[in-house]
Design a protein around this motif. Structure first.
Motif, PDB file in Angstrom:
ATOM      1  N   GLU A 281      51.213  10.307 136.245  1.00 27.21           N
ATOM      2  CA  GLU A 281      51.349  10.897 137.580  1.00 27.21           C
ATOM      3  C   GLU A 281      52.136   9.971 138.511  1.00 27.21           C
ATOM      4  O   GLU A 281      52.999  10.412 139.269  1.00 27.21           O
ATOM      5  CB  GLU A 281      49.956  11.177 138.162  1.00 27.21           C
ATOM      6  N   ILE A 282      51.839   8.687 138.462  1.00 28.34           N
ATOM      7  CA  ILE A 282      52.522   7.705 139.312  1.00 28.34           C
ATOM      8  C   ILE A 282      54.007   7.633 138.948  1.00 28.34           C
ATOM      9  O   ILE A 282      54.867   7.602 139.837  1.00 28.34           O
ATOM     10  CB  ILE A 282      51.845   6.319 139.205  1.00 28.34           C
ATOM     11  N   PHE A 283      54.320   7.640 137.658  1.00 25.72           N
ATOM     12  CA  PHE A 283      55.725   7.657 137.243  1.00 25.72           C
ATOM     13  C   PHE A 283      56.420   8.908 137.770  1.00 25.72           C
ATOM     14  O   PHE A 283      57.566   8.853 138.225  1.00 25.72           O
ATOM     15  CB  PHE A 283      55.858   7.590 135.718  1.00 25.72           C
ATOM     16  N   LYS A 284      55.726  10.048 137.714  1.00 24.33           N
ATOM     17  CA  LYS A 284      56.307  11.300 138.200  1.00 24.33           C
ATOM     18  C   LYS A 284      56.586  11.205 139.709  1.00 24.33           C
ATOM     19  O   LYS A 284      57.628  11.652 140.181  1.00 24.33           O
ATOM     20  CB  LYS A 284      55.363  12.471 137.912  1.00 24.33           C
ATOM     21  N   LEU A 285      55.651  10.607 140.451  1.00 27.47           N
ATOM     22  CA  LEU A 285      55.859  10.421 141.890  1.00 27.47           C
ATOM     23  C   LEU A 285      57.023   9.465 142.167  1.00 27.47           C
ATOM     24  O   LEU A 285      57.660   9.543 143.217  1.00 27.47           O
ATOM     25  CB  LEU A 285      54.582   9.894 142.553  1.00 27.47           C
ATOM     26  N   GLY A 286      57.284   8.575 141.225  1.00 25.81           N
ATOM     27  CA  GLY A 286      58.418   7.654 141.331  1.00 25.81           C
ATOM     28  C   GLY A 286      59.696   8.258 140.782  1.00 25.81           C
ATOM     29  O   GLY A 286      60.680   7.560 140.551  1.00 25.81           O
ATOM     30  N   GLU A 287      59.666   9.575 140.539  1.00 26.81           N
ATOM     31  CA  GLU A 287      60.807  10.358 140.073  1.00 26.81           C
ATOM     32  C   GLU A 287      61.283   9.955 138.682  1.00 26.81           C
ATOM     33  O   GLU A 287      62.475   9.843 138.415  1.00 26.81           O
ATOM     34  CB  GLU A 287      61.951  10.314 141.096  1.00 26.81           C
ATOM     35  N   MET A 288      60.304   9.708 137.803  1.00 28.31           N
ATOM     36  CA  MET A 288      60.626   9.440 136.400  1.00 28.31           C
ATOM     37  C   MET A 288      59.626  10.217 135.543  1.00 28.31           C
ATOM     38  O   MET A 288      58.428  10.023 135.652  1.00 28.31           O
ATOM     39  CB  MET A 288      60.533   7.946 136.086  1.00 28.31           C
ATOM     40  N   GLU A 289      60.155  11.104 134.716  1.00 32.39           N
ATOM     41  CA  GLU A 289      59.312  11.868 133.805  1.00 32.39           C
ATOM     42  C   GLU A 289      59.043  11.015 132.574  1.00 32.39           C
ATOM     43  O   GLU A 289      59.970  10.540 131.930  1.00 32.39           O
ATOM     44  CB  GLU A 289      60.002  13.165 133.401  1.00 32.39           C
ATOM     45  N   ILE A 290      57.773  10.816 132.275  1.00 31.21           N
ATOM     46  CA  ILE A 290      57.407   9.995 131.125  1.00 31.21           C
ATOM     47  C   ILE A 290      56.140  10.573 130.501  1.00 31.21           C
ATOM     48  O   ILE A 290      55.253  11.043 131.215  1.00 31.21           O
ATOM     49  CB  ILE A 290      57.246   8.515 131.548  1.00 31.21           C
TER      50      ILE A 290
ATOM     51  N   ALA B  31      60.458   2.430 139.287  1.00 28.40           N
ATOM     52  CA  ALA B  31      60.017   3.817 139.445  1.00 28.40           C
ATOM     53  C   ALA B  31      58.488   3.852 139.539  1.00 28.40           C
ATOM     54  O   ALA B  31      57.920   4.585 140.354  1.00 28.40           O
ATOM     55  CB  ALA B  31      60.502   4.671 138.282  1.00 28.40           C
ATOM     56  N   PHE B  32      57.821   3.038 138.707  1.00 28.76           N
ATOM     57  CA  PHE B  32      56.362   2.974 138.767  1.00 28.76           C
ATOM     58  C   PHE B  32      55.900   2.431 140.120  1.00 28.76           C
ATOM     59  O   PHE B  32      54.978   2.973 140.734  1.00 28.76           O
ATOM     60  CB  PHE B  32      55.810   2.106 137.635  1.00 28.76           C
ATOM     61  N   LEU B  33      56.535   1.374 140.601  1.00 22.70           N
ATOM     62  CA  LEU B  33      56.139   0.786 141.888  1.00 22.70           C
ATOM     63  C   LEU B  33      56.386   1.755 143.037  1.00 22.70           C
ATOM     64  O   LEU B  33      55.553   1.875 143.948  1.00 22.70           O
ATOM     65  CB  LEU B  33      56.889  -0.534 142.117  1.00 22.70           C
TER      66      LEU B  33
END
Length: 167
Positions: A23-32, A66-68
């Motif tokens: 979810e955090i990666f998604k909020l950082g605009e990275m799909e993982i 992206a995570f940060l």
């Protein structure tokens, strides 16, 4: 200390679950995918040398940032863009030398920490910095009094976070 180590330590310190990391990666605009997150957190087995610091999936600078960025949104909510401001935030991690500086800045923002609280966290981990030294580390790269943050300070800051948030 590499980006995978930073990610593992931050995850542990803040007790973030795998699904929350996706979810955090998604909020950082990275799909993982969750499998990729787990591979970034697991060290590769190496029978020859146990000191090798290899992970199943490498976390590069863009992925860490992206995570940060996602962590800031996760903890504080999305900031509304003002008219005239660019939509996409440019990446601050330009090279391997400023990764720790950006890490400290973004954690400070995400957790709404004051400089005094950051100094207390470092003190708890056994590192004593002056306010001026911390200020130099948090400055923008290229400014007159900018100081590069070494692995020792970043590692101990993450250790202090774990002591503070996991007790």
């Amino acid at each position: 200390m590499n980006n995978n180590d930073r990610l593992v330590r931050l995850r542990y310190a803040l007790d973030i679950k795998d699904l929350d990391m996706v979810e955090i990666f998604k909020l950082g605009e990275m799909e993982i995918k969750i499998e990729d997150v787990q591979r970034m957190l697991l060290k590769a087995k190496n029978d020859e040398d146990s000191t090798v610091n290899e992970y199943l999936k490498k976390c590069d600078n863009r992925t860490l940032e992206a995570f940060l960025n996602g962590l800031i949104v996760y903890k504080r909510g999305r900031q509304e863009t003002r008219p005239g401001e660019p939509q996409k935030q440019e990446f601050m991690i330009k090279n391997e030398r400023n990764v720790n500086n950006v890490l400290l800045k973004k954690i400070k923002i995400a957790l709404t920490l004051t400089s005094e609280e950051m100094l207390d966290i470092l003190d708890e981990a056994g590192v004593h910095l002056s306010k001026n030294e911390l200020s130099a580390v948090l400055r923008k790269e290229g400014q007159r009094n900018y100081k590069e943050c070494g692995d020792r300070y970043a590692r101990n800051f993450l250790k202090g976070l774990a002591l503070k948030y996991r007790d």
